[in-house]
Design a protein around this motif. Structure first.
Motif, short mmCIF file in Angstrom:
data_model
loop_
_atom_site.label_atom_id
_atom_site.label_comp_id
_atom_site.label_asym_id
_atom_site.label_seq_id
_atom_site.Cartn_x
_atom_site.Cartn_y
_atom_site.Cartn_z
N MET A 124 59.41 -7.12 47.99
CA MET A 124 58.81 -7.61 49.23
C MET A 124 57.33 -7.30 49.22
SD MET A 124 59.83 -6.67 53.14
CE MET A 124 59.25 -4.98 53.05
N LYS A 125 56.53 -8.28 49.53
CA LYS A 125 55.09 -8.07 49.59
C LYS A 125 54.70 -7.66 50.98
CE LYS A 125 54.15 -11.43 45.95
NZ LYS A 125 55.50 -11.88 45.76
N LEU A 126 53.53 -7.06 51.08
CA LEU A 126 53.04 -6.61 52.37
C LEU A 126 52.53 -7.82 53.14
CD1 LEU A 126 52.66 -3.94 53.81
CD2 LEU A 126 50.33 -3.90 52.98
N HIS A 127 53.05 -8.05 54.33
CA HIS A 127 52.65 -9.21 55.12
C HIS A 127 51.52 -8.83 56.06
CE1 HIS A 127 55.94 -11.59 53.60
NE2 HIS A 127 56.76 -10.59 53.86
N SER A 128 50.54 -9.72 56.17
CA SER A 128 49.36 -9.41 56.97
C SER A 128 49.70 -9.20 58.42
CB SER A 128 48.33 -10.54 56.83
OG SER A 128 48.89 -11.77 57.23
N SER A 129 50.76 -9.85 58.92
CA SER A 129 51.11 -9.68 60.33
C SER A 129 51.56 -8.27 60.63
CB SER A 129 52.24 -10.66 60.72
OG SER A 129 53.37 -10.45 59.92
N ARG A 130 52.07 -7.60 59.60
CA ARG A 130 52.57 -6.25 59.82
C ARG A 130 51.44 -5.23 59.78
NH1 ARG A 130 56.19 -5.79 55.60
NH2 ARG A 130 57.59 -7.06 56.81
N ILE A 131 50.35 -5.58 59.08
CA ILE A 131 49.31 -4.56 58.88
C ILE A 131 47.96 -4.92 59.49
CG2 ILE A 131 50.34 -3.54 56.83
CD1 ILE A 131 47.69 -6.17 56.56
N GLN B 192 44.78 -10.76 48.59
CA GLN B 192 43.92 -10.96 47.41
C GLN B 192 43.94 -9.77 46.45
OE1 GLN B 192 42.41 -11.91 50.74
NE2 GLN B 192 43.67 -13.64 50.16
N SER B 193 45.09 -9.17 46.30
CA SER B 193 45.23 -8.08 45.34
C SER B 193 46.51 -8.29 44.54
CB SER B 193 45.27 -6.73 46.07
OG SER B 193 46.46 -6.61 46.83
N THR B 194 46.74 -7.39 43.61
CA THR B 194 47.94 -7.47 42.78
C THR B 194 48.60 -6.10 42.71
OG1 THR B 194 46.94 -9.21 41.41
CG2 THR B 194 48.84 -8.04 40.49
N LEU C 259 53.77 1.13 37.65
CA LEU C 259 53.34 2.33 36.94
C LEU C 259 54.58 3.08 36.44
CD1 LEU C 259 50.81 3.74 39.59
CD2 LEU C 259 50.28 2.27 37.62
N PRO C 260 54.43 3.98 35.50
CA PRO C 260 55.58 4.79 35.08
C PRO C 260 56.14 5.63 36.22
CG PRO C 260 53.82 4.93 33.46
CD PRO C 260 53.25 4.22 34.65
N ASN C 261 55.29 5.95 37.22
CA ASN C 261 55.71 6.83 38.31
C ASN C 261 55.62 6.17 39.69
OD1 ASN C 261 52.93 6.80 37.90
ND2 ASN C 261 52.62 8.86 38.73
N GLY C 262 55.58 4.83 39.72
CA GLY C 262 55.55 4.16 41.01
C GLY C 262 54.89 2.79 40.93
N LEU C 263 54.19 2.41 41.99
CA LEU C 263 53.50 1.13 42.06
C LEU C 263 52.04 1.34 42.43
CD1 LEU C 263 56.14 -0.91 44.14
CD2 LEU C 263 55.72 -1.12 41.67
N GLU C 264 51.20 0.36 42.10
CA GLU C 264 49.78 0.44 42.44
C GLU C 264 49.31 -0.91 42.96
OE1 GLU C 264 45.63 0.75 39.95
OE2 GLU C 264 47.08 2.40 39.69
N ASP C 265 48.70 -0.92 44.13
CA ASP C 265 48.09 -2.11 44.70
C ASP C 265 46.61 -2.10 44.32
OD1 ASP C 265 47.31 -4.31 46.14
OD2 ASP C 265 48.02 -3.60 48.08
N GLN C 266 46.22 -3.00 43.43
CA GLN C 266 44.85 -3.03 42.92
C GLN C 266 44.01 -3.99 43.78
OE1 GLN C 266 45.04 -3.82 38.62
NE2 GLN C 266 44.97 -1.61 38.31
N LEU C 267 43.17 -3.40 44.61
CA LEU C 267 42.37 -4.16 45.56
C LEU C 267 41.09 -4.68 44.90
CD1 LEU C 267 42.76 -1.74 48.59
CD2 LEU C 267 43.99 -3.88 48.21
N PRO C 268 40.55 -5.79 45.40
CA PRO C 268 39.35 -6.36 44.80
C PRO C 268 38.12 -5.50 45.05
CG PRO C 268 39.94 -7.57 46.79
CD PRO C 268 41.07 -6.62 46.50
N ALA C 269 37.20 -5.47 44.06
CA ALA C 269 35.96 -4.69 44.15
C ALA C 269 34.83 -5.52 43.56
CB ALA C 269 36.11 -3.36 43.42
N PRO C 270 34.08 -6.23 44.39
CA PRO C 270 33.06 -7.15 43.87
C PRO C 270 31.78 -6.46 43.42
CG PRO C 270 33.07 -7.18 46.27
CD PRO C 270 34.23 -6.30 45.85
N LEU C 271 31.08 -7.10 42.49
CA LEU C 271 29.75 -6.66 42.09
C LEU C 271 28.75 -7.13 43.14
CD1 LEU C 271 28.02 -5.41 39.72
CD2 LEU C 271 27.62 -7.78 39.00
N VAL C 272 27.88 -6.21 43.58
CA VAL C 272 26.88 -6.53 44.61
C VAL C 272 25.49 -6.44 43.98
CG1 VAL C 272 25.95 -5.95 46.87
CG2 VAL C 272 28.38 -5.60 46.40
#
Length: 350
Positions: free
Chosen positions: A1-8, A314-316, A320-333
């Protein structure tokens, strides 16, 4: 299940500004709960340090989002870059009924025993910005730190025309973030810009150490053409102060300018880009770290689960071997997009 924007979804306009967090390890009567959240399970939140503009901004967003999401948070602690204090703070969370814990361990190896302790009590952990080397985590909320190093390398390499010398102010190599940024920067330079000499300066994320080592490097390398700051919150001010003192702080585009790329995305970096003191930064999403860390913490208390794959923010999520990781975007400024209103560094404190 993905995180839904309405919930957060968090509505900044309704945020109540709450009392400041205690910065001491022991969380006595001067500590302040970030939210009331009547009827919801209690969440423990430990801030990692108070000596960085980035982490102080994150703390502000945590206050805002705990309120806007209506969470039940225990008095917030600050482990002050000390894993022993973090372990003690976590013990307090356990004793006071935490059903989930949000932390940002700065030593990603030494936290394993504390994570094992929480797992034994079936208390899920959300780790912000840092990925523990061992020990179960419900979710890591983090950006791709290897991309930080690669983006910095590619930018500096082009600025220097593929030749010259670059000083790299590394973070602590005991931290997964310091390792990821350093390894990616080195690999990119070796592959794409082999004629650039990288001078690696280990700093343990300490501004005074960075300044001292950079001063020695400048004395021995008058032809230094670039600097990579792995943490603008820790390194920006001492770096610019040193260059100013040495008469080396030349605006971008002028002869003698030392190209500088940073990591964090704090307002001070944006101001430095506008002035031409530095050339670029990678915006580490302090706002999204807080928003999604707290959202995942609440989801954890409700027994919700997630799977690897793209999210609706907009993340993925990766495995991980020990769980999950939500990789958030980090733009070059750079100077081209530094005034973009969607960047948190242009909104913090407003």
């Amino acid at each position: 299940m993905k995180l839904h924007s309405s919930r957060i979804a968090a509505t900044a306009a309704t945020v109540a500004v709450l009392a400041g967090f205690a910065t001491a390890c022991n969380r006595g009567s001067d500590s302040t709960s970030a939210g009331s959240g009547g009827g919801k399970a209690a969440i423990g939140i430990d801030l990692p340090r108070a000596d960085s503009d980035f982490w102080n901004s994150y703390a502000q967003y945590v206050k805002q989002d705990a309120s806007s999401q209506g969470l039940n948070t225990l008095p917030v602690s600050n482990s002050q870059n000390d894993v022993t204090k973090l372990a003690a703070n976590v013990q307090v969370f356990q004793n006071t009924g935490a059903k989930a814990v949000v932390m940002a361990p700065q030593d990603t190896g030494a936290i394993a025993s504390t994570l094992d302790q929480l797992a034994a009590k079936k208390i899920p952990v959300i780790s912000v910005d840092t990925r523990p080397d061992k020990g179960d985590v419900y979710m890591v909320v983090r950006a791709d730190n290897k991309a930080y190093g690669t983006k910095a390398c590619e930018f500096l390499g082009k600025q220097l025309g593929g030749k010259g010398k670059v000083a790299e102010l590394q973070g602590a190599l005991s931290s997964i973030n310091g390792r990821d940024r350093s390894e990616a920067f080195a690999a990119c330079m070796k592959e794409k810009f082999p004629d650039i000499q990288v001078i690696e300066l280990a700093t343990d994320w300490k501004g005074d150490v960075a300044s001292a080592k950079l001063q020695s490097t400048l004395a021995a390398n008058a032809d230094l053409g670039g600097i990579y700051l792995q943490a603008g919150g820790a390194f920006l001010q001492p770096t610019l102060a040193l260059l100013q003192q040495k008469g080396l702080l030349k605006p971008a585009g002028r002869p003698g300018h030392i190209a500088i790329v940073s990591n964090d995305g704090i307002p001070q970096e944006f101001d430095a880009i506008r002035k031409g003191d530095i050339d670029a930064t990678v915006s580490q999403p302090a706002d999204l770290y807080a928003k999604y860390a707290l959202s995942y913490a609440q989801a954890a208390t409700e027994g919700k689960t997630f799977q690897p794959g793209p999210t609706d923010h907009q993340s993925t999520i990766i495995s991980l071997p020990n769980g999950l990781e939500d990789q958030l975007p980090a733009p070059l400024v750079t100077k081209d997009n530094v005034d973009d209103k969607s960047l948190w560094g242009n909104n913090v404190g407003k």
